[in-house]
Scaffold this motif. Structure first.
Motif, mmCIF file in Angstrom:
data_model
loop_
_atom_site.group_PDB
_atom_site.id
_atom_site.type_symbol
_atom_site.label_atom_id
_atom_site.label_comp_id
_atom_site.label_asym_id
_atom_site.label_seq_id
_atom_site.Cartn_x
_atom_site.Cartn_y
_atom_site.Cartn_z
ATOM 1 N N ILE A 41 46.141 37.168 47.534
ATOM 2 C CA ILE A 41 45.041 37.292 46.626
ATOM 3 C C ILE A 41 44.384 38.636 46.048
ATOM 4 N N SER A 42 44.772 39.596 47.130
ATOM 5 C CA SER A 42 44.484 40.645 46.394
ATOM 6 C C SER A 42 45.571 41.147 45.119
ATOM 7 N N LEU A 43 46.158 40.287 44.708
ATOM 8 C CA LEU A 43 46.990 41.243 43.589
ATOM 9 C C LEU A 43 46.216 39.985 42.328
ATOM 10 N N PHE A 44 45.225 39.277 42.698
ATOM 11 C CA PHE A 44 45.095 38.291 41.816
ATOM 12 C C PHE A 44 43.920 39.228 41.524
ATOM 13 N N ARG A 45 42.885 39.745 40.283
ATOM 14 C CA ARG A 45 42.165 40.068 40.493
ATOM 15 C C ARG A 45 40.910 40.051 39.088
ATOM 16 N N LEU A 46 39.545 39.435 39.344
ATOM 17 C CA LEU A 46 38.633 38.913 38.166
ATOM 18 C C LEU A 46 37.932 40.519 37.732
ATOM 19 N N GLU A 47 37.928 40.514 36.631
ATOM 20 C CA GLU A 47 37.259 41.108 34.962
ATOM 21 C C GLU A 47 35.830 40.124 35.007
ATOM 22 N N ILE A 48 34.780 40.557 34.864
ATOM 23 C CA ILE A 48 33.602 39.823 34.636
ATOM 24 C C ILE A 48 32.786 41.130 34.208
ATOM 25 N N THR A 49 32.377 40.840 32.200
ATOM 26 C CA THR A 49 32.402 42.189 31.736
ATOM 27 C C THR A 49 30.794 41.182 31.611
ATOM 28 N N GLU A 50 29.937 43.654 31.803
ATOM 29 C CA GLU A 50 28.687 43.981 32.393
ATOM 30 C C GLU A 50 27.337 43.040 31.521
#
Length: 844
Positions: free
Chosen positions: A566-575
């Motif tokens: 799971i550490s290789l699959f990261r999630l970006e959420i816009t501010e």
């Protein structure tokens, strides 16, 4: 007609039976059957009580045709009239039904007036036929006249034999006729030469004309009229009559059957009122009472169709930041504003065009071109008094579509006007915009994208491209961001600006995101299987995804399906997503982090509440929006802000990565402030997976930097909180104290208490804190001793002390000060140090 007459409704749809039963309520006894078998059983059991059958054609078990055939062959049932229920679109069905003995048809959907009239006419015609048959039979009998009168006296409803000489004269009136009018036989005897004296004056000419036509042409008559009863009770009657030969009279005679239809008329009135109310509700907005979207579309289409030679404009209206107004002033005030706008449009437009509320704060009007000055109309909108008292300006924006083709659907016209409106939304200098060819081209491109998006997803035209993330201190790849690209088979690579905003607007972005997520997971699995170098890949979570209740299960399902760390699959959420619904976002992020996902805040610095986002959001990494933070930077504040943000993230134990790095100068500046993780065109543009794999194979990896945390000796977060115990103790210290950052000889003050400013001879409320230089307060001869103390303390980790000569307030007065220092935290060579000062001038 009383409830003694019976109607059998045969239909397999319960809804149809309910509707018809409601129509006959109070006028007829109603029997119901769901198919032909049930109907025949009822008919044989209740034959004397059933006077007519309403029969549907298409039914299970036994359909209408089979039922008609059985009734025709049954002597006891063949005389009962049958009205067939039909959709009216198959003449062959009607002919077949007639051949099988059907009397008439009624079509769906049902018109209550038509249904009642046809059923009543058929039953009454049957009664007349029965009377004629009885009369014919009775004439053959010696007691024909006595028996006929007995039949007439006992008929349900009123019966009269009227002789027409110079004036209509009643030969015979049944007891039912007297009951209908409420008059006695003696009263009618007194008026026997004016048979119509109890008919409402407004209805008398119609009835007399109908009777005259029947007497002249020998055709049956049928007419409804109001009766003036003795007790003044409202009463409606229906008369059906036919000219007959009467042996006892030398003048023409008509037999007339009168039916009390008061209940039917009342039911009809109530039904019409209910229909009118439903129609009003269907065509009007419940809040503003003006027309809604459907009514506006229908009326506008009709107006354009009926005025082909006129030029029209369609205008869409929008209240700027209406959601904010609702939150700030309350929903009641927001509703009053909507009512004010609606009232203005109704007042100004109703006499020349159409108007309506489409939804929320969106209104639309359509009227002939050049009839109204649009700017002046906007200015006439005045908000309610409660709103005005708050001195808040109500801003209205409009989009104008000049109608060239009146056959275009009104909804499409509204879309075009809205497209123009969106071009000025948020613009406080320009309130009005017109739909242009450029906007039309944009709309056509958007429609083309929408038309192709589903097929493109199915065919795998949307693929992830990867943009490397570097540690520019080492030159190594630390990770990558997955960015969606549309590889169109005809148009080639479509820029993201050409489809991402459209997908975000229509919700398709969720399907695109899920596709990219799965492709990235599949890619990571392949890298692991092939033994390739592997770096974490960040994928984007859109605002729409945040509201998807299945988001967590989708993401965890993908990780489980492809069996990847799971550490290789990261999630970006816009501010910017934080501004819309921060509570929902915090809930989603917290749940995902509990599952083990690494959360990155994308585009930090571009939102309205960046510091709140940094304080409240449970994130693992901050991505700095370099274009926003630096920009043109006319006042050279961007660099200072960026350096402060980087420093802040370090003490919050959050790694930071700067994206949008395009120049060497930017890279050098980032390195100088301790921001080593970078992403941008200076290093690499987004590239296909194959190119990234080649780059990855030729590079060394540096993934540790993405998770590096500061080494806190104490809980620094607790110290920085204004309401914490540590902060309270610091401010309440009796002696001078301060906190500063030390990095390779550079000292920056971070915090100081009131006693410290008193030692400097300054007012803490007005001291230019950001301009104070701690090193400048120390005499030149003692500065090296002070730096050495800090270096020694850093190496040994123990508290150190030194006596230095202190320049009071930067002036000429010198004081001897003993400084005790202790390190609070360290990260990337930067140290946060707590120091207490003691004035020992009087002891030296």
């Amino acid at each position: 007609m009383t409830a003694e007459k019976g109607v059998l409704i045969v239909d397999d749809l319960e809804l149809n039976r309910i509707l018809l039963a409601e129509i006959f309520k109070g006028s007829y006894r109603v029997f119901e059957a769901g198919n032909g078998v049930e109907a025949l059983e009822l008919l044989r059991r209740e034959t004397p009580r059933i006077d007519m059958v309403l029969l549907d054609i298409v039914m299970p078990v036994m359909d209408g045709f089979e039922t008609l055939a059985v009734m025709r062959e049954d002597a006891g049932l063949s005389g009962i009239p049958v009205v067939v229920i039909t959709a009216g679109d198959d003449p062959d069905d009607e002919i077949k039904a007639l051949n099988l003995g059907a009397t008439d048809f009624i079509t769906k959907p049902f018109d209550p007036r038509v249904v009642i009239s046809r059923v009543r006419n058929i039953i009454e015609r049957r009664e007349i036929d029965e009377i004629k048959l009885e009369n014919k039979m009775l004439r053959r009998q010696t007691l024909a006249q006595v028996q006929l009168q007995a039949i007439l006296d006992n008929m349900i409803g009123g019966v009269a034999l009227i002789e027409f000489s110079e004036q209509p004269h009643a030969i015979y009136m049944s007891p039912g006729f007297y009951s209908l009018t409420g008059c006695s036989k003696e009263v009618f005897e007194a008026h026997k030469d004016d048979f119509f004296f109890r008919v409402h004056p407004d209805d008398r000419p119609k009835l007399e004309a109908e009777i005259k036509a029947g007497m002249d042409g020998k055709a049956p008559i049928s007419c409804e009229f109001r009766v003036i009863r003795v007790d003044d009770r409202p009463c409606w009657a229906h008369v059906q009559g036919i000219k007959i030969s009467y042996p006892d009279s030398p003048h023409p005679v008509m037999i007339m059957i009168f039916t009390d239809i008061t209940n039917e008329k009342e039911n009809e009135r109530q039904l019409m009122e209910a229909n009118a109310e439903l129609r009003y509700m269907a065509y009007h907005d419940s809040l503003t009472t003006i027309f809604n979207r459907e009514a506006f579309s229908e009326m506008t289409s009709a107006m354009l169709r009926n005025n082909p030679d006129k030029e029209f404009v369609l205008i869409c209206w929008n209240v700027e930041r209406f959601k904010f107004i609702n939150e700030l002033f309350g929903k009641n005030t927001g509703d009053l504003i909507l009512k004010d706008v609606a009232a203005l449009l109704k007042r100004e437009i109703s006499h020349i065009g159409t108007y309506g509320r489409l939804e929320a704060d969106h209104f639309a009007v359509c009227f002939p071109k050049d009839e109204i000055d649009i700017d002046a109309l906007i200015e006439r909108i005045k908000p309610c008094e409660d709103f005005q008292r708050n001195h808040y300006e109500l801003v209205i924006h409009v989009g104008v579509y000049e109608i060239e083709d009146p056959t275009v659907p009104v909804d499409q016209m509204c879309d075009r006007a809205n497209l123009a409106l969106q071009s000025v939304k948020g613009n406080y200098l320009r309130r009005c915009a017109y739909y242009t060819d450029d906007l039309r081209s944009s709309l056509l491109r958007e429609q083309e994208v929408v038309r192709e998006m589903s097929q493109a997803l199915e065919e795998g035209q949307f693929v992830p491209w990867l943009q490397p993330q570097y540690n520019h201190a080492t030159g190594r790849i630390a990770g990558a961001e997955a960015l969606a690209r549309w590889e169109h088979p005809v148009r080639g690579l479509i820029p993201t600006g050409g489809f991402i905003p459209i997908f975000e607007k229509n919700g398709f972005i969720s399907k695109l995101d899920e596709s990219i997520w799965e492709q990235v997971c599949r890619l990571l699995r392949r890298w692991l299987d092939e033994g390739r170098p592997v770096v974490p890949i960040s994928v984007n979570i859109s605002r729409v995804d945040i509201y998807n209740p299945k988001l967590e299960s989708i993401l965890t399902g993908l990780v489980k399906k492809y069996d990847i760390p799971i550490s290789l699959f990261r999630l970006e959420i816009t501010e910017s997503a934080c501004v819309e619904n921060p509570a929902q976002l915090i809930k989603v992020i917290s749940s995902l982090r509990e599952r083990g996902f690494f959360i990155e805040m994308d585009d930090f610095g571009s939102g309205y509440s960046s510091l709140n986002s940094l304080k409240d959001m449970p994130i693992d990494l901050v991505k700095l929006d370099l274009k926003f933070l630096l920009g043109d930077d006319e006042y050279q504040r961007g660099g200072n802000i960026l350096a402060s943000v980087v420093r802040m993230t370090k003490w919050l134990s959050l790694p930071a990565i700067a994206e949008g790095v395009e120049t060497a100068a930017q890279a050098d500046f980032l390195k100088s402030i301790g921001c080593n993780l970078v992403q941008g065109y200076l290093y690499a543009r987004p590239m296909p997976v194959g190119d990234f794999e080649a780059l990855l194979d030729a590079s060394s990896l540096d993934t540790e930097q993405l998770v590096k945390k500061s080494e806190n000796i104490i809980d620094v977060n607790e110290f920085w909180r204004a309401d914490s115990q540590s902060s309270f103790v610091f401010n309440a210290l009796l002696g001078p104290a301060l906190v500063f950052e030390y990095n390779d000889g550079s000292i920056d003050m971070l915090r100081a208490n009131d006693e410290f400013f008193s030692l400097l001879g300054l007012d803490s409320d007005h001291a230019p804190f950001h301009k104070l230089s701690l090193i400048d307060q120390i005499c030149a001869d003692d500065r090296e001793r002070f730096i050495s103390m800090i270096e020694a303390m850093s190496e040994g980790g123990e508290e150190r002390a030194a006596c230095i000569c202190w320049r009071n307030g930067g002036g000429e007065e010198l004081r001897r000060v003993k400084v005790r220092a202790r390190m609070l935290a360290e990260s990337d060579g930067r140290k946060i140090i707590f120091a207490s000062l003691e004035d020992i001038t009087d002891f030296c």
